[in-house]
Structure formats: C-alpha cells, structure tokens
Design a protein around this motif. Sequence first.
Motif, PDB file in Angstrom:
ATOM      1  N   GLU A   1       0.835  -1.208   0.000  1.00  0.00           N
ATOM      2  CA  GLU A   1       0.000   0.000   0.000  1.00  0.00           C
ATOM      3  C   GLU A   1       0.867   1.253   0.000  1.00  0.00           C
ATOM      4  N   ASP A   2       1.942   1.250   0.795  1.00  0.00           N
ATOM      5  CA  ASP A   2       2.866   2.393   0.821  1.00  0.00           C
ATOM      6  C   ASP A   2       3.520   2.596  -0.545  1.00  0.00           C
ATOM      7  N   VAL A   3       3.909   1.495  -1.185  1.00  0.00           N
ATOM      8  CA  VAL A   3       4.530   1.580  -2.502  1.00  0.00           C
ATOM      9  C   VAL A   3       3.565   2.202  -3.501  1.00  0.00           C
TER      10      VAL A   3
ATOM     11  N   LEU B   1      10.147   8.757  -7.008  1.00  0.00           N
ATOM     12  CA  LEU B   1      10.976   7.596  -7.285  1.00  0.00           C
ATOM     13  C   LEU B   1      12.092   7.447  -6.258  1.00  0.00           C
ATOM     14  N   GLU B   2      12.710   8.570  -5.898  1.00  0.00           N
ATOM     15  CA  GLU B   2      13.808   8.521  -4.940  1.00  0.00           C
ATOM     16  C   GLU B   2      13.345   8.000  -3.586  1.00  0.00           C
ATOM     17  N   GLU B   3      12.180   8.461  -3.133  1.00  0.00           N
ATOM     18  CA  GLU B   3      11.653   8.004  -1.839  1.00  0.00           C
ATOM     19  C   GLU B   3      11.228   6.535  -1.915  1.00  0.00           C
ATOM     20  N   LEU B   4      10.660   6.145  -3.060  1.00  0.00           N
ATOM     21  CA  LEU B   4      10.270   4.743  -3.248  1.00  0.00           C
ATOM     22  C   LEU B   4      11.492   3.831  -3.177  1.00  0.00           C
TER      23      LEU B   4
ATOM     24  N   HIS C   1      12.309   0.969  -0.466  1.00  0.00           N
ATOM     25  CA  HIS C   1      12.476  -0.424  -0.878  1.00  0.00           C
ATOM     26  C   HIS C   1      13.806  -0.989  -0.358  1.00  0.00           C
ATOM     27  N   CYS C   2      14.846  -0.187  -0.400  1.00  0.00           N
ATOM     28  CA  CYS C   2      16.148  -0.640   0.114  1.00  0.00           C
ATOM     29  C   CYS C   2      16.066  -0.966   1.604  1.00  0.00           C
ATOM     30  N   VAL C   3      15.366  -0.124   2.343  1.00  0.00           N
ATOM     31  CA  VAL C   3      15.197  -0.359   3.780  1.00  0.00           C
ATOM     32  C   VAL C   3      14.407  -1.642   4.012  1.00  0.00           C
ATOM     33  N   LYS C   4      13.347  -1.829   3.230  1.00  0.00           N
ATOM     34  CA  LYS C   4      12.510  -3.020   3.403  1.00  0.00           C
ATOM     35  C   LYS C   4      13.294  -4.285   3.084  1.00  0.00           C
ATOM     36  N   MET C   5      14.049  -4.285   1.985  1.00  0.00           N
ATOM     37  CA  MET C   5      14.827  -5.472   1.626  1.00  0.00           C
ATOM     38  C   MET C   5      15.928  -5.744   2.645  1.00  0.00           C
ATOM     39  N   SER C   6      16.461  -4.692   3.234  1.00  0.00           N
ATOM     40  CA  SER C   6      17.495  -4.856   4.263  1.00  0.00           C
ATOM     41  C   SER C   6      16.941  -5.587   5.482  1.00  0.00           C
ATOM     42  N   SER C   7      15.653  -5.411   5.742  1.00  0.00           N
ATOM     43  CA  SER C   7      15.043  -6.086   6.896  1.00  0.00           C
ATOM     44  C   SER C   7      15.013  -7.612   6.707  1.00  0.00           C
ATOM     45  N   PHE C   8      15.172  -8.067   5.455  1.00  0.00           N
ATOM     46  CA  PHE C   8      15.244  -9.502   5.172  1.00  0.00           C
ATOM     47  C   PHE C   8      16.691  -9.981   5.041  1.00  0.00           C
ATOM     48  N   GLY C   9      17.639  -9.054   5.171  1.00  0.00           N
ATOM     49  CA  GLY C   9      19.056  -9.412   5.069  1.00  0.00           C
ATOM     50  C   GLY C   9      19.716  -9.000   3.778  1.00  0.00           C
ATOM     51  N   PHE C  10      18.957  -8.407   2.835  1.00  0.00           N
ATOM     52  CA  PHE C  10      19.513  -7.983   1.550  1.00  0.00           C
ATOM     53  C   PHE C  10      19.888  -6.499   1.628  1.00  0.00           C
ATOM     54  N   ASP C  11      21.183  -6.224   1.778  1.00  0.00           N
ATOM     55  CA  ASP C  11      21.573  -4.831   2.003  1.00  0.00           C
ATOM     56  C   ASP C  11      22.188  -4.145   0.787  1.00  0.00           C
ATOM     57  N   LYS C  12      22.390  -4.881  -0.324  1.00  0.00           N
ATOM     58  CA  LYS C  12      22.928  -4.275  -1.543  1.00  0.00           C
ATOM     59  C   LYS C  12      22.058  -4.691  -2.724  1.00  0.00           C
TER      60      LYS C  12
ATOM     61  N   ASN D   1       8.146  -7.263  -7.331  1.00  0.00           N
ATOM     62  CA  ASN D   1       7.367  -7.092  -8.550  1.00  0.00           C
ATOM     63  C   ASN D   1       6.482  -5.853  -8.484  1.00  0.00           C
ATOM     64  N   VAL D   2       5.888  -5.612  -7.337  1.00  0.00           N
ATOM     65  CA  VAL D   2       5.056  -4.412  -7.179  1.00  0.00           C
ATOM     66  C   VAL D   2       5.920  -3.158  -7.270  1.00  0.00           C
ATOM     67  N   ALA D   3       7.089  -3.182  -6.613  1.00  0.00           N
ATOM     68  CA  ALA D   3       8.003  -2.037  -6.682  1.00  0.00           C
ATOM     69  C   ALA D   3       8.435  -1.790  -8.125  1.00  0.00           C
ATOM     70  N   HIS D   4       8.726  -2.859  -8.869  1.00  0.00           N
ATOM     71  CA  HIS D   4       9.111  -2.740 -10.282  1.00  0.00           C
ATOM     72  C   HIS D   4       8.016  -2.052 -11.091  1.00  0.00           C
ATOM     73  N   LEU D   5       6.781  -2.489 -10.930  1.00  0.00           N
ATOM     74  CA  LEU D   5       5.673  -1.882 -11.672  1.00  0.00           C
ATOM     75  C   LEU D   5       5.490  -0.414 -11.301  1.00  0.00           C
ATOM     76  N   LYS D   6       5.676  -0.101 -10.025  1.00  0.00           N
ATOM     77  CA  LYS D   6       5.537   1.292  -9.592  1.00  0.00           C
ATOM     78  C   LYS D   6       6.675   2.141 -10.140  1.00  0.00           C
ATOM     79  N   ILE D   7       7.893   1.613 -10.130  1.00  0.00           N
ATOM     80  CA  ILE D   7       9.047   2.341 -10.676  1.00  0.00           C
ATOM     81  C   ILE D   7       8.789   2.722 -12.131  1.00  0.00           C
ATOM     82  N   GLN D   8       8.199   1.804 -12.888  1.00  0.00           N
ATOM     83  CA  GLN D   8       7.932   2.071 -14.299  1.00  0.00           C
ATOM     84  C   GLN D   8       6.938   3.203 -14.518  1.00  0.00           C
ATOM     85  N   SER D   9       6.149   3.493 -13.499  1.00  0.00           N
ATOM     86  CA  SER D   9       5.111   4.519 -13.652  1.00  0.00           C
ATOM     87  C   SER D   9       5.542   5.891 -13.153  1.00  0.00           C
TER      88      SER D   9
END
Length: 254
Positions: free
Chosen positions: A9-11, A17-20, A24-35, A169-177
């Motif tokens: 919903e936030d996405v 785009l910069e804030e998105l 997204h980087c912060v969210k992925m980092s919470s799963f252990g993906f930091d780069k 996938n949702v972030a990708h679709l939003k980035i495209q818009s």
Amino acid sequence: MKSTMDYIEDVMNQTSLEELWDMHCVKMSSFGFDKLIYGYTNYRNGMSLGDVEDFFILSNHERCYLDKYLGDRLYFDGPMMRWTLENSGAKSWNLAQKAFEQGLLTDKQRRVFEFNQANGLSAGYTVSFPTVSSRTKGAISLAAHRDFTQEQIDVMWEKRGREISLMNNVAHLKIQSLPYSNPERELTKRQREVLEWVGDGKTIQDIALLIERTPATVEKHLRLARDAMNVETTAQALLKASFMHQIYLLEGPS
C-alpha cells in the motif's frame, strides 16, 4: 515491522521515485539484503541487452563497485545473467555457486564471480520480472549482507520468498510509472571520462582513439552526459559537472 500488505500500500501511494527506492532498500534490508541493483532496458535484442548507457539503473552499491561492474561491462558475464534473460521469477545464487564448484563457468563468468566474492557479494537472490515485449527486460539483484551464507538466505527464502518476490514485482511496476524527479543525474564512468577529455581540449576524434571507441560512440556519451546534466550544450555540461564535483578538470598554467 509493517506487514506485506502495508508495504504494498505504501509503494502504491508513493509519488517520488527517490523516496520509493529508499523505502524499498530499507525493506529489503530487513530480510538481510543490504545491496541492491535494479536494472531495466527497452533495447533488448535476443541475448543482448543493448548499451549499458541506455539502461535505467537504481542501486545502493558503492560507486566504485558500480563503475567496475557496469562501466567495465562485467554485468553481462555475471553467472546469473543467462538465467535472468531466459526466465522470470526468483532464483537463488546457489545456481552460480554450484556452477563455479563444478567448473561449468566460462573464464569471463568465473572472473565476475570472483570479483563479486571479493566484494562480499556471495549470497543472494535474483528476481527477473515478467515482460510483455521481447525488447524489454527488468530484474533486481538482491545481495545479502556478508555475514549471511547462501544456506541461511535459502532457509529464509523458503519462509518469506513468495512475499519478497511480490514486493519486488510491485516495486518494479511502480518504478515504471514514476518520473525521475531529479533533473541532474549522476554521470556514468564513461560520461565523466569523455567530458574530462573535452575539458582537456581533445577533439571527438582524439577521444575516440583514447578510449578505443568510434566517434559516434563518443558523441553518444556526450549526448547522454548533456541529458544527465539537463543542459543543451557540451560546454554547459562540462561546466555544470565540474561545479557539481562530478568531474575534475586540470587547471592550465597561470
């Protein structure tokens, strides 16, 4: 921690785009993906992705890594690249690890694999997005923190992989818009190089010889540099890039 639905919903409500991307980087980092590296092209042709200068790239990797990985075109020989081009979905990097251990990588692929290992990028997942055209391709590389092993990341993915894929996938679709709201983008390694040669008084022909490319390619890099600096002339791009400390010009004798 916000739920997956809250995050989606936030996405969808994001307008920057910069804030998105930061979110997204912060969210992925919470799963252990930091780069992360997100890439998209409209110029795919079979197994070719076209010129890296025409890619749309988002990343939180260090600039020195991106200059080498993208600027020196290592990305095309990445062990996960062929899988990415031929598939959609998510794939563990254990695919590359097993190929390396079994001696199945080409010399170029092994070089890239060892380069990533040396930079602490040894565990992760690649998400390749579905496409509606043979000319387009988008994917995201999710590199785990160097403290994680691939086995640990695979165990986590078994539990959370479906929702992580959905988020990407949702972030990708939003980035495209979304438009890229920053009018001055950071120059690529090659764009900085050709601008600096122009500032040093070199002609297009001179630069083509120096970087071992055609004059048309040099002109293309200069055009993209003008676009990145949001100006009309190369002289303006040179001045603006220097002012923004994106290039460094040698001072002539006083």
